[in-house]
Design a protein around this motif. Structure first.
Motif, short mmCIF file in Angstrom:
data_model
loop_
_atom_site.label_atom_id
_atom_site.label_comp_id
_atom_site.label_asym_id
_atom_site.label_seq_id
_atom_site.Cartn_x
_atom_site.Cartn_y
_atom_site.Cartn_z
N LEU A 21 5.57 -24.95 6.17
CA LEU A 21 5.92 -24.81 4.76
C LEU A 21 6.42 -23.40 4.46
N PHE A 22 5.72 -22.39 4.98
CA PHE A 22 6.12 -21.01 4.70
C PHE A 22 7.47 -20.69 5.35
N ASN A 23 7.71 -21.24 6.54
CA ASN A 23 9.01 -21.04 7.17
C ASN A 23 10.13 -21.66 6.34
N ARG A 24 9.88 -22.84 5.80
CA ARG A 24 10.91 -23.54 5.04
C ARG A 24 11.22 -22.84 3.71
N THR A 25 10.27 -22.07 3.21
CA THR A 25 10.47 -21.38 1.94
C THR A 25 10.70 -19.88 2.10
N GLY A 26 10.68 -19.38 3.33
CA GLY A 26 10.94 -17.96 3.56
C GLY A 26 9.84 -17.06 3.06
#
Length: 765
Positions: free
Chosen positions: A238-243
């Motif tokens: 999730l954090f990767n997808r939202t930067g």
């Protein structure tokens, strides 16, 4: 001075890309000679010589540190043997499903003539004996079995061996059944005191925030003590997808915020003490408090590279302000860079190093151009400029390291940065000092609102492209510098053109009728990627490593992203064993797949002898199992899907875990269909496979083995290796050679070993 520090950094980085260590003494002598010549020479030659001296001294420093660390090695004769050691639990222990994992500092070795490094990473399994709850600072006498640092070697993958080297961990292993005596509850050393404090905070947070009712408790633990392993693996996606990954660990912004808060409080209190400002100005007291608070928080958080960088910058700035000077921001950043590299010459191997320095450098670069004024309009414009600079500066590096960029990252960070930095993190730190449930409830409530917003943001698309070459990243860096020039200067638009190659690098072109096959290094298991001109197939998604990790998540999906593969035409799960099918769930969650084939019904459509298809002039044929084999109640290995790939006259055979009886059935069915130029050896080279008849029937010139380093099964067996070698085959092994990359063309076959092509000086040491 700044250019000399950059030259020193270039020398350190260059050393970390070498296959062999150069002699540090020679580079040191050359660097000192250049430094002396620069002092004696004129201005025209002095500056180039100074830069050359900086580079040479960087190589010498990093090489000397590497020699010292590599000398602390496990004796080659002591791999896989029981050794009795006495030492202390040196890091924050991590519980997992089977026991505990922790770092161990060795004080003494009781086994005669055993050569053991000073720092180990150990696992204590419940299966061997009841593993007690280990705590930092405890002294134990343990019987351990060790091996040298070893990890998967794959294109675009994480270098586990480099990670261990940076942390000074020179052997890994596990606690053996036998005597295990706790000799002391705590050994008083500064480093152990810090780790013990981290453990106390971790225990308090775990007790006050049970996972079943506090879903984001692991994030609060990570923000307080830097324990990123407390965060559920799915959340990192999730954090990767939202930067927003940088905010869920200890970042430089968090350290700066803590330093500023404590500095302001100390200065404010000092001013209110009668006569105190006459003894020492409140500004200096605030600087001292800020420096001490930043150091304490960085230590509590595990002293990661972003925290180091920020701490060193704050210390340099505080020292200059204390002396009455006003250092240039670029000079402060350069000195922080020098401090990081002196303390940790392996820091450039971490993506966080590049991202943190790039972001701060971009902010300093545009600092003079930020809108001035105290009005809300000016503040909003300034915030927008900061977001634009940080996003643009990190974009080429994100594409180089992760091959993806979140299009919604600026929007997600616009809310996440202030909320995490100025509300959630202070509350988590306050709860670390004062474990009062209402503080954690408030922090968790704010975090819950943010997570809802991030889940909404995660539905937005990601920009993905294959990993660009280094020259494209450098070119993009120049483009970023042009884009961030003050408004009104000509040529800014050219910067966007320079960024394009790094963010839109095309996938490698594959000629018609050719195939590229990659046997990935996934440990004891198997994962193969097959690509033709316009299609992609995965044959086995790799093993399950534990309850929260598998090869699909850690190796296969990152590799497909590195290649630029966003969709799979077919996945063949040969059979249901965990070492072949363990990564299926992660692969299914990460990429769309048009069709699944397997002998295990839970993974998709049944594979069956006779199934064939053709992609871009390359033929694919399933040879096994036959339809009747499913009705005989045979084991999973016996039902392994055997796949043959034909590129013109050249042929590759993928056999999974078939054994001698299945090999005999294949020979009886159609011996001619088994002849191949390349063979992925059956069952990882087990003794019950690769019969003499099968070896002679296939008659492969290149034989590949997918097996884990020093695996407990002894694969591949020496007798099996000898059998193939006697037939004249060239042997390749993932445990020795890393990922094996194959070019299967109508007129030729090529095999490359990733460890041989991209060797580093720490591999195998």
């Amino acid at each position: 001075m700044r250019l000399a520090i950059l030259a020193f950094a270039a020398g350190v980085f260059w050393l970390q890309t070498r296959a062999e260590l150069p002699l540090p003494a020679a580079w040191l002598g050359a660097g000192l000679a250049c430094l002396l010549a620069a002092r004696l020479g004129g201005r025209r030659i002095g500056r180039p010589l100074l830069l050359l001296a900086g580079f040479l001294l960087g190589v010498a420093w990093a090489g000397w540190r590497a020699e010292l660390r590599l000398d602390d090695a496990l004796g080659a004769d002591w791999e896989g043997r029981d050794v009795v050691v006495t030492g202390c639990v040196a890091g924050l222990p991590q519980p997992f499903a089977q026991g505990w994992r922790f770092e161990f500092a060795v004080d003494t070795v009781s086994t005669v003539n055993a050569v053991v490094p000073q720092r180990l990473q150990l696992a204590w399994y419940h299966s061997s004996q009841a593993a007690p709850a280990v705590e930092p600072g405890q002294r134990w006498r343990l019987t351990v079995r060790l091996k040298r640092p070893h990890g998967g070697a794959n294109p675009g993958g994480f270098d586990y061996e480099a990670w261990l080297l940076e942390r000074g961990i020179r052997a890994t292993g596990y606690v053996r059944p036998g005597p295990a005596d706790k000799l002391a509850d705590f050994v008083w050393r500064p480093a152990y005191v810090v780790e013990a404090l981290r453990a106390v905070v971790q225990r308090n947070f775990t007790r006050l925030m049970p996972a079943e009712s506090w879903p984001w408790g692991g994030i609060l633990t990570a923000l307080a003590v830097g324990d990123q392993r407390a965060v559920d693996g799915d959340l990192w996606t999730l954090f990767n997808r939202t930067g927003t990954t940088h905010l869920m660990a200890i970042s430089g912004l968090h350290v700066t915020m803590v330093a500023g808060l404590f500095g302001w409080l100390a200065a404010a209190l000092w001013r209110r003490l009668p006569g105190a400002p006459l003894l020492c100005p409140a500004q200096r007291v605030g600087l001292l408090a800020a420096a001490l608070a930043a150091a304490a928080y960085a230590l509590l958080a595990g002293f990661a590279v972003p925290a180091q960088r920020t701490l060193y910058m704050l210390l340099v700035a505080a020292a200059a302000l204390w002396s009455g000077r006003q250092p240039a921001p670029s000079r402060t950043l350069a000195l922080a860079l020098l401090a990081v590299l002196l303390a940790d010459p392996w820091a450039p191997l971490a993506a966080g190093f590049w991202l943190s320095f790039a972001a701060v450098g971009a902010l300093l670069y545009i600092g003079s151009a930020l809108p001035a004024g105290a009005g809300w309009g000016q503040r909003l414009r300034g915030w927008g400029a900061v977001q634009w600079a940080a996003t643009l500066a990190s974009l080429p590096l994100l594409m180089w390291v992760f091959q993806q960029f979140s299009l919604v990252s600026p929007l997600a960070n616009a809310l996440a940065v202030p909320l995490i930095s100025f509300a959630v993190t202070p509350l988590a730190l306050l709860a670390a000092v004062l474990p009062w449930p209402p503080l954690l409830m408030l922090a968790h409530g704010l975090l819950d609102l943010l997570m809802r917003f991030l889940f909404w943001c995660a539905a937005w698309p990601l920009w993905q492209a294959p990993a660009p070459p280094p020259w494209a990243v450098v070119l993009a860096g120049l483009g970023v510098a042009l884009c961030l020039l003050p408004r009104g200067l000509p040529g800014r638009w050219l910067g966007l053109l320079l960024v394009v190659p790094a963010v839109a690098w095309p996938p490698a072109a594959i000629p018609f009728a050719e195939a590229r096959i990659d046997v990935l290094d996934v440990g004891q298991g198997q994962a193969v990627v097959v690509r033709t001109r316009r299609h992609a197939l995965v044959y086995d998604p790799g093993p399950l490593y534990g309850g929260d990790a598998d090869a699909g998540q850690r190796v296969l999906v990152p590799y497909l992203r590195w290649l630029g593969v966003a969709r799979l035409d077919r996945v063949v799960v040969s059979h249901g064993d965990a070492d072949h099918a363990g990564g299926a769930a992660s692969l299914r969650a990460a990429l769309p797949v048009d069709r699944w084939l397997s002998s295990a019904p839970e993974f998709g459509e049944r594979c069956q002898a006779g199934q064939r298809w053709q992609w871009d002039g390359v033929d694919f044929l399933i040879l096994h199992p036959a339809a009747a084999d499913y009705d005989r109640g045979r084991g999973r290995n016996a039902l392994s899907c055997v796949l043959r790939i034909d590129a013109g006259e050249r042929r590759l055979l993928l056999t999974a875990d078939i054994e001698a009886a299945d090999e005999a059935a294949l020979i009886a069915r159609d011996a001619a269909a088994l002849h191949a130029d390349l063979l992925l050896a059956p069952h990882h080279g087990a003794a019950g496979a690769s019969s003499a008849a099968f070896v002679s029937t296939v008659d492969a010139a290149e034989v590949l083995f997918s097996a884990g380093y020093r695996n407990r099964f002894g694969h591949p067996r020496p007798a099996v290796l000898a059998r193939y070698a006697a037939g004249g085959a060239r042997l390749w092994r993932t445990d020795r050679d890393g990922a094996l990359r194959i070019r299967l063309a109508p007129q030729r076959v090529e095999v490359e070993a990733w460890r041989r092509q991209h060797r580093r000086y720490w591999h195998g040491r």
